[in-house]
Write an enzyme that holds these catalytic residues in place. Sequence first.
Site, PDB file in Angstrom:
ATOM      1  N   HIS A  69       0.846  -1.200   0.000  1.00 18.10           N
ATOM      2  CA  HIS A  69       0.000   0.000   0.000  1.00 18.10           C
ATOM      3  C   HIS A  69       0.883   1.252   0.000  1.00 18.10           C
ATOM      4  CE1 HIS A  69      -3.634   2.348   1.470  1.00 18.10           C
ATOM      5  NE2 HIS A  69      -2.639   3.171   1.782  1.00 18.10           N
ATOM      6  N   GLU A  70       1.871   1.294   0.901  1.00 18.73           N
ATOM      7  CA  GLU A  70       2.735   2.462   1.006  1.00 18.73           C
ATOM      8  C   GLU A  70       3.696   2.580  -0.167  1.00 18.73           C
ATOM      9  OE1 GLU A  70       2.324   4.892   2.941  1.00 18.73           O
ATOM     10  OE2 GLU A  70       0.734   3.914   4.096  1.00 18.73           O
ATOM     11  N   HIS A  73       2.074   4.343  -3.059  1.00 19.37           N
ATOM     12  CA  HIS A  73       2.165   5.801  -2.929  1.00 19.37           C
ATOM     13  C   HIS A  73       3.533   6.295  -3.387  1.00 19.37           C
ATOM     14  CE1 HIS A  73      -1.596   6.398  -0.886  1.00 19.37           C
ATOM     15  NE2 HIS A  73      -1.259   5.711   0.186  1.00 19.37           N
TER      16      HIS A  73
END
Length: 377
Positions: A69-70, A73
């Site tokens: 998820h990170e 980004h």
Amino acid sequence: MFGLPSVRLGRPFGIPLEIDASWLFVFFLVAATLTTSYFPAAVPDEGPLVYTVLGLLTSIVFFGSLVLHELAHSLVARAGGLSVSRVTLFVFGGVSQLDDEPSSPGREFLMALAGPATSLVLAGLFWGASVFAAAAGGSGLLLVPLEYLAVINGSLAIFNLLPGFPLDGGRILRSILWALTGDQLKATKWASRSGQAIGTMLIAVAVFGVLGGNFDLVWLAVMGWFISSLAAGAYRQQMTRSRLADVPISTIMSTPAVLAPADLSLEEMGHTYFLAGRHTRYPVVQDGHVIGLIDVERANDVPREQWPMTTVAEVASRNLEGAVATPTVSVESVLSRLEPGGPGAVLVVEDGRLAGIVTRSDVIRFIMDIARERPLS
């Protein structure tokens, strides 16, 4: 992030990945809950060892999902020209730490959307795997963890899409408001207020839940407080950066720059500069030229008994890339260079001569001065 030590795990895609010590608490909390409660109820009649292994493996895969998820980004941010200093997992999830803010609302929108989109894709993959395993006659020991991972990733995506800064949904909201108003500061203000409102609502839900006997909701109150605090801090930070964008570094530089001779011993450096001076970092000069930067951290890397025999030139950082700027550039534009991962100081050069130096202490002092004159609001 909370003043606790971090452990470097590696550099996936060239991005440093760290685990804050606070993350260990949540990891073991999730693993313990799965081991002692969730899996025994969902897959009965198995032994403690089976539940323990299942709980640990599922927790590892879940936190691997957080990393993806990170990283989503970070990879989108890097594709947009931003530098990513590191990704850190901590007690409330994870954060991608960027050296600068997105330069346009479109880039921020894509960067913010990347994380929840990745979590939704993972939720779909885990759910599809559970359906396939069920059709193939897989046991509950396989189906239940897959279903759990599908639900938890979907929940993570939905929660992060709440329209309150600093959640991903709040960043999406800010990008939309930024595009509509053309004012990043105003967009940050309203997205931050939305984040504070969401945080307050979470706290209120937790209070009513606890009063009704549901003490598990205490964690929701902590999350609400954290979101509300970060939202308020994000606006203050953006306000500060906005003010610094109009201030040339010549306004805050220390001039004339205090120089450390290359042949000075670390012993003399410590007493004359670090203890008696105003900075923790100084330019090192040899034959009239700046050859590097010496700071307290580099000095402390040398055993104390060797200080009298070691010169500053021997331990100074010779990498001055990114450490030089002209007097007219803004304070805001050099902030990333003053972070721990950067040079830590900016040498201000005008017409080929060293006019001054800017360090973190100069910026902090200036921010404190403007806060006294015009409090951030």
